[in-house]
Design an enzyme around this catalytic site. Structure first.
Site, PDB file in Angstrom:
ATOM      1  N   ALA A  36       0.831  -1.204   0.000  1.00  0.00           N
ATOM      2  CA  ALA A  36       0.000   0.000   0.000  1.00  0.00           C
ATOM      3  C   ALA A  36       0.868   1.258   0.000  1.00  0.00           C
ATOM      4  CB  ALA A  36      -0.921  -0.001   1.218  1.00  0.00           C
ATOM      5  N   TYR A  38       3.933   1.477  -1.166  1.00  0.00           N
ATOM      6  CA  TYR A  38       4.556   1.557  -2.492  1.00  0.00           C
ATOM      7  C   TYR A  38       3.555   2.171  -3.489  1.00  0.00           C
ATOM      8  CZ  TYR A  38       6.559  -0.031  -6.923  1.00  0.00           C
ATOM      9  OH  TYR A  38       7.057  -0.083  -8.197  1.00  0.00           O
ATOM     10  N   SER A  84      27.643 -18.903 -27.327  1.00  0.00           N
ATOM     11  CA  SER A  84      26.887 -19.997 -26.719  1.00  0.00           C
ATOM     12  C   SER A  84      27.855 -20.814 -25.862  1.00  0.00           C
ATOM     13  CB  SER A  84      26.222 -20.843 -27.782  1.00  0.00           C
ATOM     14  OG  SER A  84      27.219 -21.413 -28.576  1.00  0.00           O
ATOM     15  N   LEU A  85      27.356 -21.912 -25.324  1.00  0.00           N
ATOM     16  CA  LEU A  85      28.179 -22.716 -24.412  1.00  0.00           C
ATOM     17  C   LEU A  85      28.312 -24.126 -24.948  1.00  0.00           C
ATOM     18  CD1 LEU A  85      26.426 -21.710 -21.069  1.00  0.00           C
ATOM     19  CD2 LEU A  85      28.794 -21.199 -21.649  1.00  0.00           C
ATOM     20  N   GLU A 118      26.504 -21.935 -11.669  1.00  0.00           N
ATOM     21  CA  GLU A 118      25.213 -21.233 -11.781  1.00  0.00           C
ATOM     22  C   GLU A 118      24.175 -22.154 -12.414  1.00  0.00           C
ATOM     23  OE1 GLU A 118      25.996 -18.018 -14.503  1.00  0.00           O
ATOM     24  OE2 GLU A 118      27.669 -17.275 -13.306  1.00  0.00           O
ATOM     25  N   LYS A 120      21.642 -23.266 -15.167  1.00  0.00           N
ATOM     26  CA  LYS A 120      21.470 -22.893 -16.576  1.00  0.00           C
ATOM     27  C   LYS A 120      19.985 -22.640 -16.793  1.00  0.00           C
ATOM     28  CE  LYS A 120      22.873 -23.790 -21.246  1.00  0.00           C
ATOM     29  NZ  LYS A 120      21.616 -23.581 -21.947  1.00  0.00           N
ATOM     30  N   ASP A 122      16.422 -21.629 -18.330  1.00  0.00           N
ATOM     31  CA  ASP A 122      15.783 -22.009 -19.575  1.00  0.00           C
ATOM     32  C   ASP A 122      14.835 -20.892 -20.006  1.00  0.00           C
ATOM     33  OD1 ASP A 122      15.589 -23.747 -21.574  1.00  0.00           O
ATOM     34  OD2 ASP A 122      14.433 -25.271 -20.504  1.00  0.00           O
ATOM     35  N   ARG A 141      19.560 -12.159 -28.493  1.00  0.00           N
ATOM     36  CA  ARG A 141      20.864 -12.671 -28.897  1.00  0.00           C
ATOM     37  C   ARG A 141      20.965 -12.751 -30.423  1.00  0.00           C
ATOM     38  NH1 ARG A 141      22.585 -18.070 -29.625  1.00  0.00           N
ATOM     39  NH2 ARG A 141      24.830 -18.279 -29.434  1.00  0.00           N
ATOM     40  N   TYR A 230      23.782 -12.801 -15.974  1.00  0.00           N
ATOM     41  CA  TYR A 230      24.860 -13.753 -15.728  1.00  0.00           C
ATOM     42  C   TYR A 230      26.222 -13.370 -16.317  1.00  0.00           C
ATOM     43  CZ  TYR A 230      22.956 -15.512 -20.155  1.00  0.00           C
ATOM     44  OH  TYR A 230      22.471 -15.605 -21.419  1.00  0.00           O
ATOM     45  N   LYS A 319      24.515 -30.511 -18.507  1.00  0.00           N
ATOM     46  CA  LYS A 319      23.064 -30.623 -18.687  1.00  0.00           C
ATOM     47  C   LYS A 319      22.436 -31.718 -17.814  1.00  0.00           C
ATOM     48  CE  LYS A 319      21.275 -28.543 -21.817  1.00  0.00           C
ATOM     49  NZ  LYS A 319      21.449 -28.370 -23.247  1.00  0.00           N
ATOM     50  N   CYS A 413     -18.823 -46.715 -22.719  1.00  0.00           N
ATOM     51  CA  CYS A 413     -17.653 -47.044 -21.899  1.00  0.00           C
ATOM     52  C   CYS A 413     -16.848 -48.112 -22.629  1.00  0.00           C
ATOM     53  CB  CYS A 413     -18.089 -47.544 -20.529  1.00  0.00           C
ATOM     54  SG  CYS A 413     -16.712 -48.226 -19.596  1.00  0.00           S
ATOM     55  N   CYS A 416     -17.199 -51.484 -20.273  1.00  0.00           N
ATOM     56  CA  CYS A 416     -18.440 -52.210 -19.992  1.00  0.00           C
ATOM     57  C   CYS A 416     -19.562 -51.868 -20.967  1.00  0.00           C
ATOM     58  CB  CYS A 416     -18.900 -51.939 -18.563  1.00  0.00           C
ATOM     59  SG  CYS A 416     -19.522 -50.260 -18.323  1.00  0.00           S
ATOM     60  N   CYS A 431     -17.978 -42.967 -17.309  1.00  0.00           N
ATOM     61  CA  CYS A 431     -18.815 -44.133 -17.562  1.00  0.00           C
ATOM     62  C   CYS A 431     -19.913 -44.119 -16.517  1.00  0.00           C
ATOM     63  CB  CYS A 431     -17.954 -45.389 -17.425  1.00  0.00           C
ATOM     64  SG  CYS A 431     -18.910 -46.879 -17.105  1.00  0.00           S
ATOM     65  N   CYS A 437     -19.446 -51.745 -14.046  1.00  0.00           N
ATOM     66  CA  CYS A 437     -18.283 -51.646 -14.929  1.00  0.00           C
ATOM     67  C   CYS A 437     -17.082 -52.301 -14.250  1.00  0.00           C
ATOM     68  CB  CYS A 437     -17.986 -50.179 -15.222  1.00  0.00           C
ATOM     69  SG  CYS A 437     -16.482 -49.938 -16.176  1.00  0.00           S
TER      70      CYS A 437
HETATM   71  S1  IVH Z   1      26.842 -17.697 -19.936  1.00  0.00           S
HETATM   72  C1  IVH Z   1      30.007 -16.937 -22.876  1.00  0.00           C
HETATM   73  N1  IVH Z   1      25.301 -18.410 -17.957  1.00  0.00           N
HETATM   74  O1  IVH Z   1      22.726 -20.613 -22.360  1.00  0.00           O
HETATM   75  C2  IVH Z   1      28.984 -17.331 -21.918  1.00  0.00           C
HETATM   76  N2  IVH Z   1      24.490 -18.671 -20.167  1.00  0.00           N
HETATM   77  O2  IVH Z   1      24.198 -22.085 -24.466  1.00  0.00           O
HETATM   78  C3  IVH Z   1      27.624 -17.348 -22.509  1.00  0.00           C
HETATM   79  N3  IVH Z   1      22.212 -19.546 -20.301  1.00  0.00           N
HETATM   80  O3  IVH Z   1      22.736 -18.133 -24.806  1.00  0.00           O
HETATM   81  C4  IVH Z   1      26.500 -17.532 -21.641  1.00  0.00           C
HETATM   82  N4  IVH Z   1      21.901 -19.738 -18.144  1.00  0.00           N
HETATM   83  O4  IVH Z   1      20.934 -18.009 -23.036  1.00  0.00           O
HETATM   84  C5  IVH Z   1      25.433 -18.313 -19.285  1.00  0.00           C
HETATM   85  N5  IVH Z   1      24.034 -18.999 -16.102  1.00  0.00           N
HETATM   86  C6  IVH Z   1      24.166 -18.882 -17.436  1.00  0.00           C
HETATM   87  C7  IVH Z   1      23.142 -19.260 -18.324  1.00  0.00           C
HETATM   88  C8  IVH Z   1      23.345 -19.136 -19.690  1.00  0.00           C
HETATM   89  C9  IVH Z   1      21.360 -19.902 -19.343  1.00  0.00           C
HETATM   90  C10 IVH Z   1      21.933 -19.646 -21.760  1.00  0.00           C
HETATM   91  C11 IVH Z   1      22.171 -18.379 -22.498  1.00  0.00           C
HETATM   92  C12 IVH Z   1      23.115 -18.716 -23.621  1.00  0.00           C
HETATM   93  C13 IVH Z   1      23.007 -20.195 -23.672  1.00  0.00           C
HETATM   94  C14 IVH Z   1      24.329 -20.769 -24.118  1.00  0.00           C
END
Ligand code: IVH
Length: 676
Positions: A36, A38, A84-85, A118, A120, A122, A141, A230, A319, A413, A416, A431, A437
Site C-alpha cells: 500500500a 509503495y 553460446s556454451l 550457476e 542454466k 531455460d 541474442r 549472468y 546438462k 464405456c 463395460c 462411464c 463396470c
Molecule cells: S553464460 C560466454 N550463464 O545458455 C557465456 N548462459 O548455451 C555465454 N544460459 O545463450 C552464456 N543460463 O541463453 C550463461 N548462467 C548462465 C546461463 C546461460 C542460461 C543460456 C544463455 C546462452 C546459452 C548458451
C-alpha cells in the site's frame, strides 16, 4: 511554465524511493514496505508527472510501458559477440573439460581451481545496455552478432532497472542475462489463455521468448517475466572486479538481478556436489533450468583460455537429463478410473525422458486430446518433469504420416459398454456403469485395499483384475469370502502366498472409522475429509443418517461434498455392501460424537507434505500430524498453513513459496510436533 524547485525535488525523491523499493522487491526479493505504501508513492509520482509532463524522463519508474506498439523490430549489432556454451552430458565429459582447462592454464589438475557455478536458466538470452546508468537498449541474442531491438519490451520487466543504483558504474555497461517466465506465472498465464480461447505456450522457455517478441509492449507488460543477469558484455569508462563472481556481486549492488543460487566451488568435486544439490532441488525452484553452468572464476584465466569458434573455453554447461523428448504414438486408448472418469492415454514407442523410460503418457481428457489433436502415428513431444506423470505436450505437425484419423470421443464405456456422460461444469467424461463396470470395480477394490485404506498386503493389481474378470469379486464385501483353495488356483499364487493374503485380509478387519470411510471411495472424500467425518460423528450410523445440511457442519465439507456423501449412503446397494462388510467382521472403535474441533497441538492447522523425508515416511509424518490434531491434505492452497518438504520436493513447494506459506523441513516439523 516554471516548476517550483520543491516540486522537482519531490519528484526526484519519489523516483529514488520507488527505485529503491523496486530493487528490494524484484531484485533482492526482500520488500521493505507494504504494497500500500509503495502504491501511494507511485500514485503521488504519477500525479506530479501529470501536472508537469515536461518533467517526465524515460528513466522514471512510471515509464515502463510505452503507449504505442512499434511497427517492426530494429536490429542491434552486438559490439562483443553473444556466445553460446559447450555442453557436457556426463561426469566424464565434465572431467574432460576440467582437464582441458588445467592443461591450457598449465596448472595441476588437482589444484583448487575456482569455478562460479550457476543454474542454466531455460529462457531467452538478452543484452541490456546502460549509458550513464540509464537503460538505453535491450536486444535479443539473434545469431550472436546481430540481435533484435527489444528495448520497448525489456523496459516492461519490473526486475530490469531503468536506472542503475548507487555509483561507480562504468559509463557504458552492457550486461547479459536470461529472461524467463517463472513456472507459477507460466501456469497461470496458460490457464487464463485457455479460458479466453487464446494461444497457450508449450513451455516457459517459449513463453519467455514469445513474450519478448511482441510489437506491442503492453502485451509484454502483461506477461509475468523475470530476469537473471549472468555476464557482462561491453564495458567503457570504468573498472570491474577481477573475478566473475565478484562482478556479479557488484552488478547486484548496482540494481541488477542475479540468481541467488550462484556459488563459487572448487575443482570437479565442488562442481559435482553443486550439480547434485541443484538437481535434487530442481523441481522446487520457481523457474525451469536445464542444467548448470561452470565458469572459471578468475578473469585473467578466462582471457588466457579464450574462445573456440562460438563458445568460450572457460565455461561449460552441464546438462540434466532432458525432460522433453520426441517419440511415436503407437495407439490411443481410454482408461476408466475408480470414479468412472475416462482418460485418453497415449501408448508410446518407449523413450528415455526425465531419467526414466516412458511408454504411456496421459492426454488428460477429451478436450485436451482434441485441442492437441493427437493421432495414432504422430510424432509427439513427451514431457516428464520430476515426479509428475508423463504427458504429451504437443504433436510435431511436419511429421504426421498420411491418412491418420481424428480420435473420436467414446460414446460408450470402452470397458463395460455403458453410456457415458459429462457433467456440464466438468472436463471429464464418465462411464455411468458404476460398479457394473469391471474397470470401476477393479479400481474401487484397489483403492479399498490400498495402504491408507484397509491396508491389505499381498493383493496386487493383477490379482484384483483376475478376480474381478472372473466375477469372483463384485463388491469389496466379497473379499472377505475368499477361500484358500480358490486362491491357490490363481496365476502366480502358491500355498504360502495364499495363506499370507488370507491372514492379511483377516488383520485388515480391525480398522478405524476414518480408514473405513476413506476405503469406501466416496467421490471427493479423501483422507482428510474421512478423518474429519470420523472425528465429528464418532459413529458410522450418524454419518449414514446425516442430511446434507448437517454434513456441512463438518470441517472441510461444503455443499458438493455433502451431497456426494448423502447420495452415496442413500444408495440401497451401498447400504447392502456396508452391512455385508460389517457382517464379515469388519470392526473399528466408535467414539462419542465430537462436534467441537479437536484440541490437539496442531488443531485447526492444515499441512501438505512433499518430497522424500529421510527420518520417517510421509505416511508416518501424516499420522503424527493427525495425532496432534492437524489435518493433512494433498494440494497447496491459500488455506494451507504449512508445507513440509523433503528431498526432490516438487511443484507443491514452489507453490507454497509463491503463496508465502510457511515451509518446514523435517527437523522443523519434529520441532513443532514436540514444542508447541
Ligand atoms: S553464460 C560466454 N550463464 O545458455 C557465456 N548462459 O548455451 C555465454 N544460459 O545463450 C552464456 N543460463 O541463453 C550463461 N548462467 C548462465 C546461463 C546461460 C542460461 C543460456 C544463455 C546462452 C546459452 C548458451
Amino acid at each position: 511554465m516554471s516548476v517550483p524547485a520543491a516540486t522537482r525535488k519531490r519528484i526526484d525523491s519519489l523516483r529514488d524511493q520507488i527505485r529503491h523499493h523496486n530493487y528490494q522487491y524484484h531484485v533482492l526479493d526482500e520488500p521493505d514496505v507494504p504494497d500500500a505504501e509503495y502504491d501511494r508513492l507511485v500514485r503521488d509520482l504519477q500525479k506530479l508527472e501529470t501536472e508537469h509532463p515536461q518533467l517526465i524522463t524515460p528513466d522514471s519508474p512510471t515509464q515502463r510501458v510505452g503507449a504505442e506498439p512499434i511497427k517492426a523490430f530494429g536490429t542491434v549489432e552486438h559490439q562483443i559477440p553473444m556466445l553460446s556454451l559447450d555442453n557436457a552430458f556426463s561426469e566424464d565429459e565434465l572431467r574432460d573439460f576440467h582437464r582441458r582447462v588445467t592443461d591450457r592454464l598449465d596448472i595441476d589438475i588437482n589444484a583448487k581451481l575456482r569455478y562460479a557455478a550457476e543454474p542454466k536458466l531455460d529462457g531467452a538470452a538478452v543484452s541490456l545496455r546502460y549509458e550513464g546508468g540509464e537503460l538505453v537498449k535491450g536486444a535479443t541474442r539473434g545469431d550472436g552478432t546481430t540481435g533484435e531491438d527489444i528495448t520497448h519490451n525489456v523496459r516492461t520487466i519490473t526486475a530490469v532497472p531503468l536506472k542503475l543504483l548507487g555509483k561507480g558504474f562504468p559509463d557504458t555497461l552492457e550486461v547479459r542475462g536470461e529472461v524467463f517466465m517463472p513456472r507459477a506465472g507460466f501456469k497461470a498465464f496458460n490457464e487464463q489463455a485457455l479460458k479466453n480461447d487464446e494461444k497457450t505456450f508449450v513451455n516457459p522457455r517459449n513463453a519467455a521468448a514469445g513474450s519478448l517478441r511482441q510489437l506491442d509492449p503492453r502485451l509484454t507488460a502483461a506477461r509475468p517475466l523475470d530476469i537473471y543477469i549472468y555476464s557482462v558484455g561491453q564495458v567503457i569508462g570504468g573498472e570491474l572486479p577481477a573475478c566473475h563472481s565478484e562482478i556479479l556481486q557488484q552488478l547486484q549492488e548496482w540494481g541488477l538481478k542475479v540468481c541467488p543460487e550462484i556459488k563459487v566451488v572448487t575443482g570437479i568435486d565442488g562442481c559435482m556436489a553443486y550439480y547434485q544439490d541443484i538437481g535434487s532441488r530442481r523441481d522446487a525452484l520457481a523457474y525451469d533450468i536445464d542444467g548448470v553452468v561452470y565458469k572459471v572464476d578468475r578473469l585473467d584465466y578466462q582471457r588466457e583460455l579464450g574462445f573456440v569458434s562460438r563458445a568460450p573455453r572457460w565455461a561449460i554447461a552441464h546438462k540434466f537429463p532432458a525432460e522433453e523428448e520426441l517419440t511415436l504414438v503407437r495407439d490411443i486408448e481410454f482408461q476408466v478410473g475408480r470414479t468412472g472418469a475416462i482418460t485418453p492415454v497415449a501408448r508410446l514407442e518407449p523413450v528415455f525422458v526425465g531419467g526414466v523410460t516412458v511408454s504411456n503418457a496421459t492426454l488428460h481428457n477429451m478436450d485436451e486430446l482434441h485441442r492437441k489433436d493427437v493421432r495414432v502415428g504422430d510424432t509427439v513431444i513427451v514431457r516428464r518433469a520430476g515426479d509428475v506423470i508423463p504427458e504429451v505436450v504437443k504433436v510435431v505437425p511436419g511429421k504426421r504420416p498420411a491418412k491418420t484419423k481424428i480420435i473420436k470421443a467414446p460414446t460408450k464405456c470402452p470397458v463395460c459398454g455403458s453410456a457415458v456422460a459429462r457433467a456440464e461444469d466438468e472436463a471429464v467424461t464418465r462411464c455411468t456403469g458404476g460398479l457394473f463396470c469391471s474397470a470401476q470395480r477393479s479400481e474401487a477394490l484397489k483403492h479399498f485395499v490400498s495402504r491408507r485404506a484397509l491396508d491389505v498386503d499381498g493383493l496386487g493389481a493383477k490379482l484384483i483384475e483376475q478376480l474381478v474378470a472372473m466375477d469372483r469379486i463384485k463388491t469389496p464385501a466379497d473379499l472377505f469370502g475368499l477361500k484358500k483353495d480358490e486362491l491357490v488356483e490363481m496365476e502366480r499364487m502358491g500355498e504360502k502366498s495364499a495363506e499370507n493374503l488370507l491372514a492379511s485380509i483377516e488383520t485388515s478387519k480391525n480398522t478405524t472409522l476414518s480408514r473405513f470411510l476413506y476405503a469406501l471411495g466416496i467421490r471427493e472424500v479423501g483422507e482428510a475429509t474421512a478423518s474429519s467425518l470420523a472425528v465429528h460423528y464418532g459413529k458410522l450410523k450418524g454419518i449414514m443418517e446425516a442430511d446434507e445440511e448437517a454434513l456441512q457442519q463438518v470441517d472441510d465439507v461444503g455443499p458438493v461434498v455433502a451431497s456426494r456423501i448423502q447420495t452415496f449412503f442413500a444408495e440401497k446397494h451401498n447400504q447392502e455392501v456396508i452391512r455385508r462388510l460389517i457382517d464379515s467382521g469388519l470392526t473399528w472403535a466408535e467414539t462419542e460424537p465430537r462436534h467441537a474441533p479437536a484440541d490437539g497441538l496442531l488443531s485447526g492447522k492444515t499441512f501438505v507434505l512433499t518430497g522424500t523425508l529421510s527420518k520417517m515416511t510421509r505416511d508416518e509424518a501424516k499420522d503424527k500430524i493427525q495425532a496432534a490434531g492437524g489435518k493433512v491434505t494433498g494440494s497447496v492452497s491459500k488455506k494451507t498453513d504449512f508445507v513440509v518438504y523433503g528431498d526432490n520436493a516438487g511443484s507443491k513447494l514452489t507453490k507454497a513459496q509463491n503463496l508465502n506459506i510457511t515451509t518446514l523441513n523435517e527437523v522443523e516439523l519434529e520441532k513443532i510436533l514436540t514444542d508447541q
